[in-house]
Each structure stands twice: as structure tokens, then as C-alpha cells.
Design a protein around this motif. Structure first.
Motif, PDB file in Angstrom:
ATOM      1  N   ALA A 187      -3.757   8.811   7.233  1.00 30.10           N
ATOM      2  CA  ALA A 187      -4.215   9.075   5.862  1.00 30.10           C
ATOM      3  C   ALA A 187      -4.361  10.567   5.595  1.00 30.10           C
ATOM      4  O   ALA A 187      -4.118  11.023   4.477  1.00 30.10           O
ATOM      5  N   ARG A 188      -4.741  11.340   6.590  1.00 31.74           N
ATOM      6  CA  ARG A 188      -4.898  12.795   6.387  1.00 31.74           C
ATOM      7  C   ARG A 188      -3.595  13.480   5.994  1.00 31.74           C
ATOM      8  O   ARG A 188      -3.608  14.484   5.297  1.00 31.74           O
ATOM      9  N   SER A 189      -2.478  12.941   6.438  1.00 34.42           N
ATOM     10  CA  SER A 189      -1.199  13.576   6.105  1.00 34.42           C
ATOM     11  C   SER A 189      -0.474  12.859   4.968  1.00 34.42           C
ATOM     12  O   SER A 189       0.653  13.208   4.622  1.00 34.42           O
ATOM     13  N   ALA A 190      -1.120  11.854   4.372  1.00 30.83           N
ATOM     14  CA  ALA A 190      -0.483  11.074   3.306  1.00 30.83           C
ATOM     15  C   ALA A 190      -0.416  11.861   2.004  1.00 30.83           C
ATOM     16  O   ALA A 190      -1.264  12.694   1.713  1.00 30.83           O
ATOM     17  N   ARG A 191       0.606  11.565   1.256  1.00 31.03           N
ATOM     18  CA  ARG A 191       0.729  12.104  -0.095  1.00 31.03           C
ATOM     19  C   ARG A 191       1.384  11.039  -0.960  1.00 31.03           C
ATOM     20  O   ARG A 191       2.211  10.263  -0.496  1.00 31.03           O
ATOM     21  N   ARG A 192       0.982  11.006  -2.207  1.00 33.57           N
ATOM     22  CA  ARG A 192       1.522  10.021  -3.140  1.00 33.57           C
ATOM     23  C   ARG A 192       2.701  10.637  -3.884  1.00 33.57           C
ATOM     24  O   ARG A 192       2.630  11.784  -4.322  1.00 33.57           O
ATOM     25  N   SER A 193       3.768   9.881  -4.011  1.00 30.74           N
ATOM     26  CA  SER A 193       4.961  10.333  -4.735  1.00 30.74           C
ATOM     27  C   SER A 193       5.386   9.244  -5.705  1.00 30.74           C
ATOM     28  O   SER A 193       5.212   8.063  -5.437  1.00 30.74           O
TER      29      SER A 193
ATOM     30  N   GLU B 283       9.052  12.047   7.726  1.00 32.82           N
ATOM     31  CA  GLU B 283       7.873  11.311   7.268  1.00 32.82           C
ATOM     32  C   GLU B 283       8.202   9.836   7.206  1.00 32.82           C
ATOM     33  O   GLU B 283       9.367   9.453   7.317  1.00 32.82           O
ATOM     34  N   PHE B 284       7.184   9.013   7.043  1.00 30.84           N
ATOM     35  CA  PHE B 284       7.410   7.600   6.785  1.00 30.84           C
ATOM     36  C   PHE B 284       6.914   7.314   5.380  1.00 30.84           C
ATOM     37  O   PHE B 284       6.126   8.053   4.812  1.00 30.84           O
ATOM     38  N   THR B 285       7.396   6.226   4.814  1.00 36.54           N
ATOM     39  CA  THR B 285       7.079   5.894   3.433  1.00 36.54           C
ATOM     40  C   THR B 285       6.565   4.467   3.351  1.00 36.54           C
ATOM     41  O   THR B 285       7.138   3.565   3.960  1.00 36.54           O
ATOM     42  N   ILE B 286       5.505   4.279   2.603  1.00 33.36           N
ATOM     43  CA  ILE B 286       5.017   2.942   2.269  1.00 33.36           C
ATOM     44  C   ILE B 286       5.282   2.756   0.780  1.00 33.36           C
ATOM     45  O   ILE B 286       4.788   3.533  -0.037  1.00 33.36           O
ATOM     46  N   ILE B 287       6.073   1.767   0.448  1.00 37.94           N
ATOM     47  CA  ILE B 287       6.375   1.475  -0.953  1.00 37.94           C
ATOM     48  C   ILE B 287       5.227   0.625  -1.495  1.00 37.94           C
ATOM     49  O   ILE B 287       4.990  -0.490  -1.035  1.00 37.94           O
TER      50      ILE B 287
END
Length: 75
Positions: free
Chosen positions: A26-32, A49-53
Motif C-alpha cells: 500500500a505504501r507504494s500504491a498509486r491510483r491511475s 509495477e503490478f496493477t489491480i484493476i
């Protein structure tokens, strides 16, 4: 990013991890956000990076000859 924690916990892939690992991700997460038809990645791009849709549909295409592409999958 605190908003990422519930997504990670609910994910089939990450949900069973130790909560400390959720915090690390979560610390490195960003919303796109991507517009319809937008490109997330292209073949040969380095993995950074990895992506969660969270919502929407992702179409995976493979380049073909003569500039066309074939749909490999829709998720």
C-alpha cells in the motif's frame, strides 16, 4: 495510500498475505485512471509495477502482421 489497503485485503491474490505485507504494498500504491482505449502497457515494456484493476474491462491484444492486432483476452 490508505485507499489501497481494503483493495489488497479483498483481493484473491493478496488477501491471504500477512497484514504487514499489505501495508508494504500500500505504501507504494498509486491510483491511475485510463480513458477507454487507453494503453496500460505494450509488449516488451519492462515490468516496473503490478496493477489491480478496480473497475472496468481490460482487453489484451497481440500485434499481428500488416499493423492489425488480435484480441487475446477480455477481462
Amino acid at each position: 495510500m490508505d485507499a489501497a489497503l481494503p483493495l489488497l485485503r479483498a483481493s484473491r491474490l493478496f488477501g491471504q498475505l500477512d497484514p504487514r505485507h499489505h501495508a508494504t504494498f500500500a505504501r507504494s500504491a498509486r491510483r491511475s485512471r485510463y480513458e477507454r482505449g487507453g494503453v496500460l502497457w505494450q509488449a516488451g515494456d519492462p515490468v516496473r509495477e503490478f496493477t489491480i484493476i478496480v473497475s472496468g474491462v481490460v482487453k489484451i491484444c497481440a500485434p499481428m502482421r500488416q499493423g492489425h492486432s488480435a484480441i487475446v483476452g477480455i477481462f
